[in-house]
Structure formats: C-alpha cells, structure tokens
Write an enzyme that holds these catalytic residues in place. Structure first.
Site, PDB file in Angstrom:
ATOM      1  CG  HIS A  62     -13.136 143.681  29.183  1.00 33.61           C
ATOM      2  ND1 HIS A  62     -12.275 143.815  28.117  1.00 33.61           N
ATOM      3  CD2 HIS A  62     -12.358 143.302  30.222  1.00 33.61           C
ATOM      4  CE1 HIS A  62     -11.041 143.535  28.509  1.00 33.61           C
ATOM      5  NE2 HIS A  62     -11.068 143.235  29.786  1.00 33.61           N
ATOM      6  CG  LEU A  65     -16.894 138.512  37.721  1.00 33.11           C
ATOM      7  CD1 LEU A  65     -17.984 137.475  37.478  1.00 33.11           C
ATOM      8  CD2 LEU A  65     -17.468 139.730  38.443  1.00 33.11           C
ATOM      9  CG  HIS A 234      -8.967 146.925  27.103  1.00 38.06           C
ATOM     10  ND1 HIS A 234      -7.917 146.691  26.255  1.00 38.06           N
ATOM     11  CD2 HIS A 234      -8.873 145.994  28.080  1.00 38.06           C
ATOM     12  CE1 HIS A 234      -7.220 145.664  26.713  1.00 38.06           C
ATOM     13  NE2 HIS A 234      -7.788 145.215  27.812  1.00 38.06           N
ATOM     14  CG  ASN A 306      -1.911 146.958  30.075  1.00 39.13           C
ATOM     15  OD1 ASN A 306      -1.888 147.569  29.000  1.00 39.13           O
ATOM     16  ND2 ASN A 306      -1.212 145.854  30.283  1.00 39.13           N
ATOM     17  CG  ASP A 333     -10.244 146.297  31.593  1.00 34.41           C
ATOM     18  OD1 ASP A 333     -10.300 145.160  32.123  1.00 34.41           O
ATOM     19  OD2 ASP A 333      -9.164 146.814  31.240  1.00 34.41           O
ATOM     20  CG  HIS A 337      -5.809 145.466  41.326  1.00 35.01           C
ATOM     21  ND1 HIS A 337      -5.336 144.191  41.124  1.00 35.01           N
ATOM     22  CD2 HIS A 337      -5.895 146.036  40.099  1.00 35.01           C
ATOM     23  CE1 HIS A 337      -5.125 143.996  39.827  1.00 35.01           C
ATOM     24  NE2 HIS A 337      -5.459 145.096  39.178  1.00 35.01           N
TER      25      HIS A 337
HETATM   26 ZN   LIG Z   1      -7.048 143.719  29.050  1.00 32.49          ZN
END
Ligand SMILES: [Zn+2]
Length: 461
Positions: A62, A65, A234, A306, A333, A337
C-alpha cells in the site's frame, strides 16, 4: 555470479525456517539455503556480523508513488528509492494518480518508470471505477492484462454497493483481488480527525470510527454474497477488527491490513507532543522510560491522515488483531505531500504521511520488541501474506525463487532525520524519534540495490 550470505539468522516464514543458515544466490535466483554450504570457486562470500536477520524481501502493498501527475510530491524513482532504504524489495502502488490508473496506458507508464528506476519491483494496482468516480466500472480485464495485480479506488471509497458487487464479480473472473479504503461518506462528511474527546477539545470536525466499520461490514456482506475476496485497507478502528475476526471465523473470504501509525500513535497526538506523551505515549516500546521524548506542536498536519489516528482502545484492538492473525498484512500507506501543502491550517491540509523508511522499525518496536509477535510471524505480514494476496511469486526464500532479500538489524537504535530521507516529501510525524530496528541491505533479483555502507560512503560519513 554466485554469492554466499553466511552467518545470518534466516527467517523464512512460509517455510517455517528460523535459524543460522547460509543462503547461496546464483545470478538472480536463490540457489540453496542450508547449514555450512560448501564454497565453490568463484563464489563471493559475504560474512554477516552476528545478530543480522536474512529474510525474504519485504513487500509493501500500500504505497502512493504519485506518478503520473504529482511528481512534485514523489516519483516512481524517488518512491522506490525510499522503499529500498526501508528494506522493501517490492511495492504495490495505488491508482489515485493523475490521470487515474484506470487503463492500460497508465499501468504501462508506471511499469516503464519502474524499469527505468531499477530499484524495487513495482506492482501497479488499478482503479475499480473510471476516474475513481464511483459510477462506472473501469476495464478490469484490460488492467489485469496490462499488469495490475489488484483493483481498488483507494484515496476514495466505492459508495455504491451495487457497483462494488459488480466489481467483485468481474474481478473474481480474472482472479484479481479487490481492495477497499473503507469510508462511508454520508457519515464521515468532512471530518478531519477521529471523533472523540480530542476532536471536541481541539475544535476539529470528527471522522467517526463507525464511518469505517460500516464499510467493513458492507464488504463482509458482499464477500459472502459473491464469494469473491475483499481486502480492507489500513484498518484503524476496534469495531473493524471485531467484524473482521467474526467474519474470518465463519470462513468469509475477507482480509485486512494495518499501518504502523495507527498502532503507534493516537488522536491525542493531534494535540501535540506535550499532550500525547503523558496521555497515550506509554505503551510505545522504548519510550516508557525515555527522558526526553520527541515533541511537536498541536495541530501539526503531519498527524493528519485518512483514516485518522484513533483512541487508545482502537490502537490496542489493532495490535490485538495483528497478534491473533485477524489482520494478516502490514503496510505503510506511504502518502507523500509537499511541505507547502501540509504547512496550512489542519482543516485544509491533505491527508497522509510518508512511511516507507520508518514502518519496519515501528512494526518491530510495537510488535516484536514489545513481545506481541515473534519475528517469523511479523515478517510473514510483510512477505508471504501480501505475496499470496496479490498472487506474486516473491515472499519466500525457496530454491529457484527470485533472490529478493532484506537484511535487518532488529536491535539497531537510530534516529529518523528529515535530511536523510530518500523520499521527495518530508511529511512524516516520526522525525526525531528514537527507533529500534533497521534494514541494512536490500537485494532485488540478486542485485544489491541499497546497502547502509554504500550510502554512508556516498555521503562521506
Ligand atoms: Zn486509503
């Protein structure tokens, strides 16, 4: 060329192997695993210092990229560079790129970029719906043919139950697993953190645990209706673990994954380090007697993801689910950013944190060092379990398998520093954390793609 890894503790979960063995690599394959293997002439012998673990290459199923379309956050090259530093020989990447990976063109583009980078293996995951709009199914056969190993609308959640049912039925015909980011939009609305004491105290809009649990329940019912596999991504809430445990006991084809931030941090972290450590910091391995734990300010958007960080009870439930096997997969996950995107008011910052370089240490700390799981069980959640779910041939040290190997020092203490990260982005909540456990070398297809020594030599330390 043949290479013999000698003196390591080999942990190969699927073969039940855990002990001192030699591993012989011939070209890009595992040639032999055994005790005191003879050294043929021309074989390069690598004597490992005592205490190192040799295991099948870790797989993170998870990861975001960001390429194509958001190369300012991450690229396939920088993301896979972070992966191999973290000990990962393979990653599966989510389809919420721009354009969305809902067609063969995007899948092939990602695979081309991965081949150019030539670091970790990259397994693209296609979208469930066109443009991830949740309205029309993507062309699932085309995605499979182009190389996608699963489908999900991650980043979004399919709200239409009928569409999800059709996705399951189609994907099942092509033997593709369907994964789901579980979030009921009508209940969660514009929540930004876990709904509870801290969201009230901080004046932030709540994202209730039931918003996840509702969709986990929906997925269990649809898996039963269709007989097709669904994988819940997740998981963050205690109720999700309870639902999953009950469904798995009945034989429903459902599975789940968890990320280290959800079983290390809690929602108190959004109130800042000063509030987190006295409230919920106890219970994190290595920090109980720590004189000066790392600090951060309240409303730091690097603690916004999230699903959100939840309560202590939720954190405990995720740990229990991992310990008893209800949750069989660990992943990051990894969601990069840019600074300027995160350095805004909490409400406006995008969700997500990076994770490829810290997840192994945090998992070792909370699960292995905290004595909840032995090494073989923990590493199984990063190797054979994701390989089985995605239908990959990796995740083992079987003779003839790809020589994808991670070498780990489980006891190494180190501090994660922002300048050292190989990711293009810096949005991690774990800078300055004293961590325990680290990968020291990553081998993909018999080739050393990263080693600690080589990195140290390159930066002159
Ligand atoms: Zn997600």
């Amino acid at each position: 060329m043949k290479r013999l890894l000698r003196g390591g503790r080999v942990v190969d979960p699927v073969n039940g192997r855990d002990g001192l063995f030699d591993v012989l690599i011939d070209g890009d394959r595992i040639a032999r695993v055994g005790r005191d293997l003879p050294v043929e002439s021309g074989t390069l012998v690598v004597d490992l210092p005592p205490g190192l673990i040799v295991c099948p290459g870790l797989i993170d199923m998870h990861v975001h990229l960001r390429e194509p379309g958001q190369e300012h956050k991450e690229t396939v090259a920088t993301g896979t560079a972070a992966a191999v530093v973290g000990g990962f020989t393979a990653v599966a990447c989510m389809p919420n790129t721009s354009p969305v990976n809902d067609n063969a063109g995007v899948t092939e583009f990602i695979l081309k970029k991965a081949a150019d980078a030539n670091l970790a293996r990259v397994y693209p995951i296609g979208a469930v719906s066109r443009g991830q709009q949740g309205e029309q199914l993507a062309d699932i056969a085309e995605l499979k043919q182009a190389g996608c190993v699963a489908i999900t609308d991650d980043g979004h959640c399919v709200q239409n139950h009928e569409l999800m049912r059709r996705a399951l039925e189609y994907a099942n015909m092509f033997d593709l697993p369907v994964m789901d980011h579980c979030q009921d939009y009508s209940l969660v609305t514009d929540g930004v953190m876990h709904e509870g004491y801290w969201s009230t105290a901080l004046g932030l809009r709540g994202w209730p645990a039931a918003g996840e649990e509702l969709i986990v329940a929906r997925n269990i019912l649809l898996a039963e209706t269709t007989g097709a596999r669904i994988h819940c991504q997740h998981l963050s809430a205690a109720g999700s673990v309870r639902l999953l445990r009950e469904a798995k006991n009945r034989g429903v084809p459902i599975s789940g994954e968890a990320c280290p931030h959800h079983f290390t941090l809690t929602d108190a972290a959004v109130a800042g380090g000063e509030k987190f450590w006295p409230a919920d910091g106890a219970g994190i391995f290595g920090f109980d007697s720590h004189s000066e734990p790392p600090q951060w300010a309240a409303y730091d958007a690097n603690f916004k993801m999230n699903p959100p960080l939840r309560s202590v009870a939720d954190r405990e439930a995720i740990l229990e689910g991992l310990a008893d096997g209800t949750i069989e997969i660990l992943c990051s996950d990894h969601a990069p950013h840019c600074d300027y995107e995160k350095e805004v008011e909490f409400d406006y910052a995008p969700f997500g944190i990076t994770g490829l370089e810290t997840e192994l240490a945090l998992s070792l700390m909370q699960l292995y060092h905290a004595k909840r799981l032995n090494l073989a069980k923990l590493l199984g959640k990063y190797t054979i379990a994701p390989a089985r779910l995605l239908g990959l041939s990796q995740g083992t040290l079987n003779v003839g398998a790809d020589a994808d190997i991670t070498i780990i020092d489980p006891d190494r203490e180190w501090t994660f520093g922002a300048t050292a990260s190989a990711s293009k982005s810096r949005n991690s909540p774990f800078y300055g954390w004293r961590l325990k456990g680290k990968s020291v070398a990553t081998i993909v297809g018999g080739k050393k793609v990263w080693t600690e020594e080589a990195e140290a030599a390159a930066v002159g330390t």
